[in-house]
Design a protein around this motif. Structure first.
Motif, PDB file in Angstrom:
ATOM      1  N   ARG A 135      82.986 -55.812  23.080  1.00 53.96           N
ATOM      2  CA  ARG A 135      83.639 -55.094  21.977  1.00 53.96           C
ATOM      3  C   ARG A 135      84.773 -54.217  22.496  1.00 53.96           C
ATOM      4  O   ARG A 135      85.817 -54.107  21.863  1.00 53.96           O
ATOM      5  N   VAL A 136      84.571 -53.609  23.661  1.00 56.54           N
ATOM      6  CA  VAL A 136      85.648 -52.827  24.273  1.00 56.54           C
ATOM      7  C   VAL A 136      86.855 -53.723  24.547  1.00 56.54           C
ATOM      8  O   VAL A 136      88.004 -53.358  24.278  1.00 56.54           O
ATOM      9  N   ARG A 137      86.597 -54.915  25.074  1.00 56.11           N
ATOM     10  CA  ARG A 137      87.693 -55.843  25.375  1.00 56.11           C
ATOM     11  C   ARG A 137      88.415 -56.284  24.102  1.00 56.11           C
ATOM     12  O   ARG A 137      89.647 -56.405  24.091  1.00 56.11           O
ATOM     13  N   GLU A 138      87.670 -56.523  23.027  1.00 57.17           N
ATOM     14  CA  GLU A 138      88.291 -56.928  21.766  1.00 57.17           C
ATOM     15  C   GLU A 138      89.263 -55.879  21.259  1.00 57.17           C
ATOM     16  O   GLU A 138      90.335 -56.198  20.737  1.00 57.17           O
ATOM     17  N   VAL A 139      88.898 -54.616  21.399  1.00 56.10           N
ATOM     18  CA  VAL A 139      89.726 -53.529  20.873  1.00 56.10           C
ATOM     19  C   VAL A 139      90.900 -53.211  21.786  1.00 56.10           C
ATOM     20  O   VAL A 139      92.010 -52.924  21.322  1.00 56.10           O
ATOM     21  N   SER A 140      90.677 -53.290  23.106  1.00 50.31           N
ATOM     22  CA  SER A 140      91.666 -52.786  24.063  1.00 50.31           C
ATOM     23  C   SER A 140      92.404 -53.858  24.843  1.00 50.31           C
ATOM     24  O   SER A 140      93.471 -53.583  25.410  1.00 50.31           O
ATOM     25  N   GLY A 141      91.835 -55.070  24.924  1.00 45.86           N
ATOM     26  CA  GLY A 141      92.395 -56.080  25.818  1.00 45.86           C
ATOM     27  C   GLY A 141      92.033 -55.854  27.265  1.00 45.86           C
ATOM     28  O   GLY A 141      92.613 -56.479  28.164  1.00 45.86           O
ATOM     29  N   ALA A 142      91.075 -54.971  27.523  1.00 40.03           N
ATOM     30  CA  ALA A 142      90.679 -54.648  28.897  1.00 40.03           C
ATOM     31  C   ALA A 142      90.060 -55.853  29.585  1.00 40.03           C
ATOM     32  O   ALA A 142      89.472 -56.727  28.951  1.00 40.03           O
ATOM     33  N   TRP A 143      90.200 -55.918  30.913  1.00 46.47           N
ATOM     34  CA  TRP A 143      89.485 -56.909  31.696  1.00 46.47           C
ATOM     35  C   TRP A 143      88.043 -56.447  31.905  1.00 46.47           C
ATOM     36  O   TRP A 143      87.729 -55.257  31.795  1.00 46.47           O
ATOM     37  N   ILE A 144      87.158 -57.397  32.205  1.00 41.85           N
ATOM     38  CA  ILE A 144      85.758 -57.099  32.515  1.00 41.85           C
ATOM     39  C   ILE A 144      85.443 -57.703  33.871  1.00 41.85           C
ATOM     40  O   ILE A 144      85.651 -58.902  34.091  1.00 41.85           O
ATOM     41  N   ALA A 145      84.941 -56.892  34.786  1.00 47.08           N
ATOM     42  CA  ALA A 145      84.629 -57.347  36.141  1.00 47.08           C
ATOM     43  C   ALA A 145      83.131 -57.236  36.408  1.00 47.08           C
ATOM     44  O   ALA A 145      82.489 -56.246  36.033  1.00 47.08           O
ATOM     45  N   MET A 146      82.580 -58.257  37.076  1.00 47.56           N
ATOM     46  CA  MET A 146      81.155 -58.309  37.408  1.00 47.56           C
ATOM     47  C   MET A 146      80.987 -59.178  38.651  1.00 47.56           C
ATOM     48  O   MET A 146      81.805 -60.050  38.919  1.00 47.56           O
ATOM     49  N   HIS A 147      79.940 -58.924  39.418  1.00 43.88           N
ATOM     50  CA  HIS A 147      79.635 -59.770  40.573  1.00 43.88           C
ATOM     51  C   HIS A 147      79.333 -61.188  40.102  1.00 43.88           C
ATOM     52  O   HIS A 147      78.696 -61.402  39.054  1.00 43.88           O
ATOM     53  N   ALA A 148      79.750 -62.179  40.875  1.00 44.90           N
ATOM     54  CA  ALA A 148      79.623 -63.580  40.468  1.00 44.90           C
ATOM     55  C   ALA A 148      78.183 -63.986  40.193  1.00 44.90           C
ATOM     56  O   ALA A 148      77.918 -64.808  39.308  1.00 44.90           O
ATOM     57  N   ALA A 149      77.214 -63.422  40.926  1.00 47.72           N
ATOM     58  CA  ALA A 149      75.817 -63.800  40.715  1.00 47.72           C
ATOM     59  C   ALA A 149      75.334 -63.385  39.333  1.00 47.72           C
ATOM     60  O   ALA A 149      74.558 -64.109  38.692  1.00 47.72           O
ATOM     61  N   ASP A 150      75.779 -62.236  38.866  1.00 45.90           N
ATOM     62  CA  ASP A 150      75.385 -61.806  37.527  1.00 45.90           C
ATOM     63  C   ASP A 150      76.237 -62.470  36.453  1.00 45.90           C
ATOM     64  O   ASP A 150      75.759 -62.712  35.339  1.00 45.90           O
ATOM     65  N   THR A 151      77.486 -62.791  36.773  1.00 50.29           N
ATOM     66  CA  THR A 151      78.291 -63.566  35.831  1.00 50.29           C
ATOM     67  C   THR A 151      77.638 -64.923  35.574  1.00 50.29           C
ATOM     68  O   THR A 151      77.643 -65.426  34.440  1.00 50.29           O
ATOM     69  N   ALA A 152      77.037 -65.508  36.598  1.00 54.60           N
ATOM     70  CA  ALA A 152      76.330 -66.779  36.421  1.00 54.60           C
ATOM     71  C   ALA A 152      75.150 -66.611  35.470  1.00 54.60           C
ATOM     72  O   ALA A 152      74.866 -67.497  34.648  1.00 54.60           O
ATOM     73  N   VAL A 153      74.460 -65.478  35.556  1.00 57.18           N
ATOM     74  CA  VAL A 153      73.363 -65.206  34.625  1.00 57.18           C
ATOM     75  C   VAL A 153      73.895 -65.098  33.199  1.00 57.18           C
ATOM     76  O   VAL A 153      73.319 -65.643  32.255  1.00 57.18           O
ATOM     77  N   VAL A 154      75.014 -64.388  33.041  1.00 60.64           N
ATOM     78  CA  VAL A 154      75.626 -64.246  31.715  1.00 60.64           C
ATOM     79  C   VAL A 154      76.000 -65.615  31.155  1.00 60.64           C
ATOM     80  O   VAL A 154      75.746 -65.922  29.979  1.00 60.64           O
ATOM     81  N   ARG A 155      76.581 -66.453  31.992  1.00 61.23           N
ATOM     82  CA  ARG A 155      76.998 -67.784  31.533  1.00 61.23           C
ATOM     83  C   ARG A 155      75.779 -68.613  31.087  1.00 61.23           C
ATOM     84  O   ARG A 155      75.812 -69.268  30.033  1.00 61.23           O
ATOM     85  N   ARG A 156      74.712 -68.563  31.872  1.00 58.22           N
ATOM     86  CA  ARG A 156      73.502 -69.307  31.493  1.00 58.22           C
ATOM     87  C   ARG A 156      72.909 -68.761  30.200  1.00 58.22           C
ATOM     88  O   ARG A 156      72.435 -69.519  29.347  1.00 58.22           O
ATOM     89  N   THR A 157      72.922 -67.440  30.054  1.00 58.70           N
ATOM     90  CA  THR A 157      72.376 -66.819  28.846  1.00 58.70           C
ATOM     91  C   THR A 157      73.140 -67.255  27.613  1.00 58.70           C
ATOM     92  O   THR A 157      72.551 -67.535  26.559  1.00 58.70           O
ATOM     93  N   ARG A 158      74.455 -67.321  27.731  1.00 59.84           N
ATOM     94  CA  ARG A 158      75.283 -67.734  26.601  1.00 59.84           C
ATOM     95  C   ARG A 158      75.048 -69.192  26.218  1.00 59.84           C
ATOM     96  O   ARG A 158      75.160 -69.565  25.048  1.00 59.84           O
ATOM     97  N   GLN A 159      74.706 -70.020  27.194  1.00 64.32           N
ATOM     98  CA  GLN A 159      74.559 -71.450  26.948  1.00 64.32           C
ATOM     99  C   GLN A 159      73.149 -71.837  26.515  1.00 64.32           C
ATOM    100  O   GLN A 159      72.975 -72.862  25.842  1.00 64.32           O
ATOM    101  N   ALA A 160      72.147 -71.041  26.899  1.00 68.61           N
ATOM    102  CA  ALA A 160      70.757 -71.416  26.638  1.00 68.61           C
ATOM    103  C   ALA A 160      70.352 -71.072  25.210  1.00 68.61           C
ATOM    104  O   ALA A 160      70.749 -70.052  24.657  1.00 68.61           O
ATOM    105  N   ARG A 161      69.548 -71.927  24.614  1.00 66.56           N
ATOM    106  CA  ARG A 161      68.989 -71.653  23.289  1.00 66.56           C
ATOM    107  C   ARG A 161      67.776 -70.751  23.451  1.00 66.56           C
ATOM    108  O   ARG A 161      67.050 -70.820  24.456  1.00 66.56           O
TER     109      ARG A 161
END
Length: 351
Positions: free
Chosen positions: A94-120
């Motif tokens: 939501r912060v990014r939607e309002v501001s256009g800010a970048w979001i940074a995270m370690h790749a290992a946790d980004t992988a968790v986020v990606r799996r979470t978004r894809q999994a039912r």
């Protein structure tokens, strides 16, 4: 922050000096109460370290806190996320939607986020049902998971970060020196952030450390298993955490700025306390493992902040994961072993 000495509530916005402030963003229905979101001034605008839970009251608190800091959500330049849990990453999108800010995270946790978004959601409940059954959970605990099909879960669609936090490197914060320290354990990609600048109050030590959930002043973070339904790697989260603690202790920051509770000095002393705590706990578990126990049975017998009978369903699932992470550590260290042929699997101390 804690209450002030006169008994009045501490301010929702606190100025730590040196272009660093914190906001207490509430976590709904959680004993932790709030996440400390840090606002770090840079030459290109403010950067947030974590954002808080995705909840209307949390969003309003974040927005009003930024206004009290003399800025706004729209002016945020970037978001640095210590780890993927929803009380830290929840409002990043939501912060990014309002501001256009970048979001940074370690790749290992980004992988968790990606799996979470894809999994039912059904995939997650199926995985947890099988996992808890294998850990020896009784049917009355597993049955609600078999039937549960909620439409939404906290953190089910977290924002996908667009920048990687690279361990050991300085983040792209113009005018600041903020170095990423990889501290896996609480999550596989948890990072602490070392502000390599003179402490504004000239306290002895080396800068300040934004410690996320890795190093907290009065409580120990949850160390469970790194849950991934599609990964069969035998990880050792508690071993990762203990190694990471020692690494942070060697930094010797002048002050620690955690994501919960309150800032504190002497990180090395707190690290020593936590290392001693976990060694004592592992030793106590070996005493329990004088007889073969499943992970569920071990969790029932471990010491928690309340009796097992008073621990609610969801917290029992978390407790079993923590018991399993301790078992992994003991097995890897050669201090415990699985009993061959046991089903569900039981573990026993090695004489």
């Amino acid at each position: 922050m804690k209450s002030s000495q006169d008994g009045e509530p501490a301010p929702a916005v606190y100025d730590h000096g040196g272009g660093v402030r914190s906001l207490r963003v509430p976590i709904p229905d959680n004993p932790l109460g709030h996440t400390l979101v840090y606002v770090v001034d840079t030459d290109r605008g403010p950067v947030l370290i974590d954002t808080g839970w995705d909840d209307p009251a949390s969003w309003d608190t974040l927005a009003s806190g930024l206004t009290a800091c003399g800025t706004s959500v729209a002016e945020i330049h970037g978001v640095v996320v210590t780890h993927h849990h929803p009380d830290h990453h929840g409002l990043s999108g939501r912060v990014r939607e309002v501001s256009g800010a970048w979001i940074a995270m370690h790749a290992a946790d980004t992988a968790v986020v990606r799996r979470t978004r894809q999994a039912r959601p059904e995939r997650w409940f199926s995985y947890m049902t099988a996992k808890l059954t294998a850990a020896g959970a009784p049917e009355e605990h597993v049955a609600p998971l078999r039937a549960a099909r909620p439409r939404a879960l906290p953190g089910l669609s977290p924002a996908l970060p667009d920048r990687d936090i690279v361990p050991g490197e300085l983040l792209d914060l113009p005018g600041r020196r903020l170095r990423a320290i990889w501290t896996p354990g609480h999550t596989p990609g948890h990072v602490c952030l070392h502000l390599e600048e003179t402490h504004p109050a000239h306290l002895p030590g080396h800068g300040r450390l934004f410690s996320g959930d890795h190093l907290l002043p009065e409580i120990t973070p949850h160390i469970g298993l790194y849950e991934d339904p599609d990964d069969t790697t035998v990880t050792d989260p508690l071993g990762d955490y203990l190694d990471s603690l020692e690494r942070v202790g060697r930094l010797a920051p002048a002050e620690v700025l955690p994501a919960h509770q309150h800032p504190f000095p002497d990180a090395a002393a707190r690290v020593r306390e936590l290392l001693a705590h976990h060694e004592t706990r592992l030793t106590d578990l070996l005493t329990l493992l004088a007889e073969p126990l499943t992970p569920w049975q071990l969790a029932e017998r471990m010491e928690w902040n309340r009796p097992w009978a008073d621990i609610p369903h969801g917290s029992r699932t978390i407790a079993v994961s923590e018991a399993e992470s301790h078992l992994r550590r003991l097995v890897k260290a050669g201090r415990a072993e699985a009993v061959p042929g046991s089903d569900p699997v039981t573990y026993v101390a090695v004489p």
